[in-house]
Structure formats: C-alpha cells, structure tokens
Design a protein around this motif. Structure first.
Motif, short mmCIF file in Angstrom:
data_model
loop_
_atom_site.label_atom_id
_atom_site.label_comp_id
_atom_site.label_asym_id
_atom_site.label_seq_id
_atom_site.Cartn_x
_atom_site.Cartn_y
_atom_site.Cartn_z
N ASP A 243 0.81 -1.20 -0.18
CA ASP A 243 -0.03 -0.19 -0.06
C ASP A 243 0.74 1.29 -0.10
N ALA A 244 1.94 1.47 0.82
CA ALA A 244 2.74 2.55 0.71
C ALA A 244 3.48 2.71 -0.45
N PHE A 245 3.77 1.45 -1.10
CA PHE A 245 4.54 1.40 -2.42
C PHE A 245 3.83 2.07 -3.45
N ILE A 246 2.21 1.93 -3.55
CA ILE A 246 1.59 2.62 -4.64
C ILE A 246 1.01 3.80 -4.47
N ARG A 247 1.34 4.24 -3.28
CA ARG A 247 0.86 5.70 -3.05
C ARG A 247 1.95 6.75 -3.64
N ARG A 248 1.38 7.88 -4.01
CA ARG A 248 2.30 8.88 -4.51
C ARG A 248 3.38 9.54 -3.60
N GLU A 249 4.51 10.01 -3.89
CA GLU A 249 5.43 10.36 -3.08
C GLU A 249 4.83 11.79 -2.58
N ASP A 250 4.36 12.78 -3.49
CA ASP A 250 3.82 14.02 -3.07
C ASP A 250 2.78 13.85 -1.99
N ALA A 251 2.02 12.89 -1.74
CA ALA A 251 1.14 12.76 -0.93
C ALA A 251 1.47 12.75 0.66
N PHE A 252 2.67 11.91 0.51
CA PHE A 252 3.34 11.86 1.95
C PHE A 252 3.61 13.18 2.48
N ARG A 253 4.12 14.14 1.28
CA ARG A 253 4.55 15.50 2.03
C ARG A 253 3.31 16.30 2.08
N ALA A 254 2.39 16.07 1.39
CA ALA A 254 1.14 17.02 1.47
C ALA A 254 0.47 16.80 2.79
N ALA A 255 0.48 15.51 3.21
CA ALA A 255 -0.24 15.10 4.45
C ALA A 255 0.68 15.30 5.54
N ASP A 256 1.86 16.08 5.33
CA ASP A 256 2.72 16.33 6.56
C ASP A 256 3.23 14.98 7.43
N LYS A 257 3.39 13.99 6.66
CA LYS A 257 3.95 12.59 7.34
C LYS A 257 5.45 12.62 6.79
N GLN A 258 6.02 11.66 7.24
CA GLN A 258 7.53 11.17 6.89
C GLN A 258 7.36 10.96 5.39
#
Length: 112
Positions: free
Chosen positions: A25-40
């Motif tokens: 699940d983490a692999f298929i998520r977009r990289e910018d979504a992690f930054r936009a959600a203010d997560k690692q």
C-alpha cells in the motif's frame, strides 16, 4: 507448551500478511501525498515497513522486535494511510468519489 507455540505461530501469519499489505500500500501511494499530508517521506515508510516485514518473518511474534514492527504497521494504517488518502494520494488509477453517470463537466442529468 506445544499448543501455545502453535497458537503463536498461527498469530504470526496475519501479522506478516498485514505487514506485506502495508508495504504494498505504501509502495503504490504517490510520493507528494506523503509530503502534502505532513507525514514522513515515502522512502522512510517503505524502509520502516520493509524492516517490520522482514523482522516478522525472522523472529517469533512474542519477541521484542516483531512487536515494534507491528506497532509501526499499526501506526501506518491508523495515522498515515488515512491522511494520505484524504489528501488524494490514492494509487492505481482508482476513481475517487463521484457517480457513474458523471461526465467530464459534472453529472449527466438526462437532457433536462
């Protein structure tokens, strides 16, 4: 004692499957979504979840390291994944919301 060992072995199977699902699940998520959600970052979570999966495969469930890995997997599913989905970081080309009758300019109202 053999019955308890069998029970622990049966419990380690869902933990391993849960960890593998979190990693995919983490692999298929977009990289910018992690930054936009203010997560690692995405690589951070891929490394943490990968280590948790490997540890759950190597060590028995009731030792110290698999419990830490299970906590990391739970944190991903309870905190990180919902925040990423809310930002719109879904993967795999899934449609997010809307009706099956929605066109490119909004809902189709049948010519009314």
């Amino acid at each position: 004692m053999a019955g308890f060992d069998g029970l622990v072995a049966l419990l380690s199977i869902p933990v391993t499957v849960f960890g593998a699902f979190a990693l995919v699940d983490a692999f298929i998520r977009r990289e910018d979504a992690f930054r936009a959600a203010d997560k690692q970052t995405k690589p951070f979570w891929l490394i943490i979840l990968g280590i948790a999966l490997v540890v759950s495969l190597i060590f028995p469930l009731l030792s110290f390291l698999p419990i830490i890995g299970l906590i990391a997997i739970i944190v991903y599913f309870v905190d990180v994944r919902p925040a990423i989905k809310q930002v719109g970081g879904g993967g795999g080309g899934r449609r997010s919301g809307g009706s099956s009758s929605d066109g490119p300019y909004g809902p189709y109202n049948g010519g009314r």
